[in-house]
Structures are given as C-alpha cells and as structure tokens.
Design an enzyme around this catalytic site. Structure first.
Site, mmCIF file in Angstrom:
data_model
loop_
_atom_site.group_PDB
_atom_site.id
_atom_site.type_symbol
_atom_site.label_atom_id
_atom_site.label_comp_id
_atom_site.label_asym_id
_atom_site.label_seq_id
_atom_site.Cartn_x
_atom_site.Cartn_y
_atom_site.Cartn_z
ATOM 1 N N GLN A 106 7.017 68.449 39.251
ATOM 2 C CA GLN A 106 6.237 67.900 38.135
ATOM 3 C C GLN A 106 5.399 69.003 37.502
ATOM 4 O O GLN A 106 4.740 68.773 36.498
ATOM 5 C CB GLN A 106 5.279 66.828 38.642
ATOM 6 C CG GLN A 106 5.959 65.700 39.364
ATOM 7 C CD GLN A 106 4.933 64.862 40.122
ATOM 8 O OE1 GLN A 106 4.279 64.012 39.556
ATOM 9 N NE2 GLN A 106 4.791 65.115 41.408
ATOM 10 N N VAL A 108 4.173 72.402 35.574
ATOM 11 C CA VAL A 108 4.595 73.091 34.350
ATOM 12 C C VAL A 108 4.190 74.563 34.387
ATOM 13 O O VAL A 108 4.204 75.247 33.379
ATOM 14 C CB VAL A 108 4.007 72.404 33.086
ATOM 15 C CG1 VAL A 108 4.591 71.012 32.916
ATOM 16 C CG2 VAL A 108 2.482 72.345 33.139
ATOM 17 N N HIS A 124 8.833 67.841 33.902
ATOM 18 C CA HIS A 124 7.804 67.838 32.846
ATOM 19 C C HIS A 124 7.838 69.110 32.003
ATOM 20 O O HIS A 124 6.984 69.294 31.141
ATOM 21 C CB HIS A 124 6.404 67.659 33.454
ATOM 22 C CG HIS A 124 6.202 66.318 34.090
ATOM 23 N ND1 HIS A 124 5.196 66.053 34.985
ATOM 24 C CD2 HIS A 124 6.892 65.156 33.954
ATOM 25 C CE1 HIS A 124 5.281 64.783 35.380
ATOM 26 N NE2 HIS A 124 6.311 64.233 34.774
ATOM 27 N N CYS A 165 8.866 80.332 10.421
ATOM 28 C CA CYS A 165 9.231 79.361 9.383
ATOM 29 C C CYS A 165 8.015 78.584 8.900
ATOM 30 O O CYS A 165 8.121 77.777 7.977
ATOM 31 C CB CYS A 165 10.290 78.396 9.926
ATOM 32 S SG CYS A 165 9.624 77.101 10.997
ATOM 33 N N THR A 205 1.877 66.082 46.015
ATOM 34 C CA THR A 205 1.821 65.214 44.841
ATOM 35 C C THR A 205 1.092 63.928 45.177
ATOM 36 O O THR A 205 1.258 63.390 46.273
ATOM 37 C CB THR A 205 3.226 64.913 44.261
ATOM 38 O OG1 THR A 205 3.097 63.846 43.309
ATOM 39 C CG2 THR A 205 4.226 64.535 45.332
ATOM 40 N N PRO A 231 -2.715 67.024 52.203
ATOM 41 C CA PRO A 231 -3.927 66.807 52.999
ATOM 42 C C PRO A 231 -4.516 65.409 52.796
ATOM 43 O O PRO A 231 -5.265 64.932 53.636
ATOM 44 C CB PRO A 231 -4.896 67.882 52.494
ATOM 45 C CG PRO A 231 -4.284 68.479 51.289
ATOM 46 C CD PRO A 231 -2.857 68.098 51.217
#
Ligand SMILES: [Zn+2]
Length: 259
Positions: A106, A108, A124, A165, A205, A231
C-alpha cells in the site's frame, strides 16, 4: 540481539515454495517515514489529519493542484533522503528463496522497487512516478534540484509542477475518491485468489481496507500459513496463526533465514 521465531513457526516455514506478502506503512517506519493511520501517523493528527485526507483527494487535485502537491510534498519529502531498510531487503531475500513470490504494498514511497523486489503490486502507486493530466507524459519525480520536476523545488515553492504542454503533472498514485487501477486489482486477484500461496505474511499495516484484509482471512480459512508482523493489534490479529509483535526488519530477516 536478533529476533527468535517460535519453533513451530520455523518448522512450518522450512521449505515453503509460494509466499504472498502484504505491506503497509509500518514497514517503512524503520526508514523514518511516518505511518498513515497508525499511532502518530499522518492521518492520525487530530488537527491536520482530515485536512491532509481532503488535500489528497481527487477533487483537490483538480481544483487546487498546488494544495494537493503541498500534501504530496510532505509525504515524498519524507521518503526523499530516506532509504529502504532491513525489512525491504529481507523481502528481496525471501523472493530469491521462494519459487513463487508476490508482494502487495500500500506504500507509495517506492522503497520495495528500490530495494530490488520484482513481483511487486504497488496498489496505491508510487509518489516518484509522474503523469501529465493533459497529454499523458510520464516521467520520474527528481530527487535533486535541476532534475525538474523535482521534489525540492516543489517543497520550496509549494507549486504543482507543470508539463511542457502546460498541463498539470500529478503523481501516479491513487488519491482519495479514485478507483484502484484495474490492472493491479486483477493481478492481486490472480495471485491471492485464483492460485493462493502456501503462506500469507502481513507486515506493518493497520488492515483498514477490505482488499488488504480479505487475502489474509481467505488464506486462514483455507488452512494456509498466516503471519502478521505488527507491534499493534489489528482486525486480523485474532485470525492469523502467528502474530509477531516485533520490528519488521528483525522478524522478516528471521523468516528469510528459516525458509
Ligand atoms: Zn503534458
């Protein structure tokens, strides 16, 4: 002192051929990256947490890209200068030893790719990969001034980077309110559901999202080996075979040795 795995876990790890791993912000905490939902995490801040979530949303990116980028810069700025840690490298070693391995993250921060993980599903996205919202240009976010667009310049100016652009450049990450990228969702289904691995390891997580929780619960139901390294207690702690309340680096290094 190195971390000792329980004997019965060691016995079950020995000779495992296929392993699926899920990682969250906790694995990067040892690199000095703040977590998101955990204690002291970016979204846990009572004053700034909700504002950060709003800043990292699809509407803010469209209407006020500078504000979105200021929030991104905080996250990317923390990853810039930090390095993958023992836990990321232990996963590379586990991938080398297993005949089939995949890693769903998850995070980034790009650390798994930087450490050398190959079969990686960064669901992600990666803050350091960029995309122009107008012309589709793709590139990398520079880490040093001169390699524009560069994280240091964005931190200094608070401005969203612009493409040649004239379009606004965004990081190739999933913002709040956006869909997960379909190709990655299909890969995660193929790996976890169609051909489940012998063991699923969940690391660092808080297990908030269904697509992070379900592969672990499904593996537990099917009698596969399930391990949580965290933990703190989470929604899955009661369902896994082993909940290791250890540092990710120590626990994963011990697991890599036991394979
Ligand atoms: Zn462009």
């Amino acid at each position: 002192m190195s971390f000792e795995l329980p004997q019965d876990l060691k016995a079950r790890l020995c000779g495992l051929a296929s392993i699926g791993v899920i990682t969250g912000a906790g694995i990067s905490a040892e690199s000095g990256i703040p977590t998101y939902r955990g204690k002291g995490g970016i979204y846990d801040d009572p004053e700034q947490g909700d504002r950060t979530i709003e800043a990292l949303s699809a509407p803010t990116l469209r209407m006020d890209p500078d504000r979105a980028w200021q929030a991104i810069a905080k996250i990317a700025g923390a990853a810039h200068g930090a390095k993958p840690n023992a836990a990321h490298y232990a996963l590379v070693e586990i991938e080398r030893k297993a005949s089939r391995f995949f890693l769903l993250t998850q995070n980034v921060d790009g650390f798994h790719a930087q450490a050398g993980s190959r079969n990686l599903i960064d669901i992600h996205g990666d803050t350091f990969k960029l995309l122009c919202m107008q012309c589709g240009w793709r590139g990398e976010l520079g880490r040093v001034a001169g390699h524009e667009p560069c994280i240091q310049t964005i931190v200094a100016t608070g401005k969203a980077p612009l493409c040649r652009c004239g379009g606004t450049i965004r990081p190739d990450v999933v913002f709040f309110g956006e869909m997960l990228p379909m190709a990655k969702v299909l890969r995660l289904h193929a790996e976890f559901y169609d051909n489940p691995p012998e063991a699923v390891i969940s690391v660092g997580t808080s297990s908030m999202f269904p697509y992070i929780v379900e592969p672990v619960l499904l593996a537990a139901q099917r009698g596969k080996l399930t391990i949580e390294i965290n933990p703190e207690e989470t929604e899955i702690s009661a369902h896994v075979d082993f909940h290791l309340k250890a540092k990710a680096g120590e626990a994963l290094t011990a697991i890599a040795h036991a394979l």
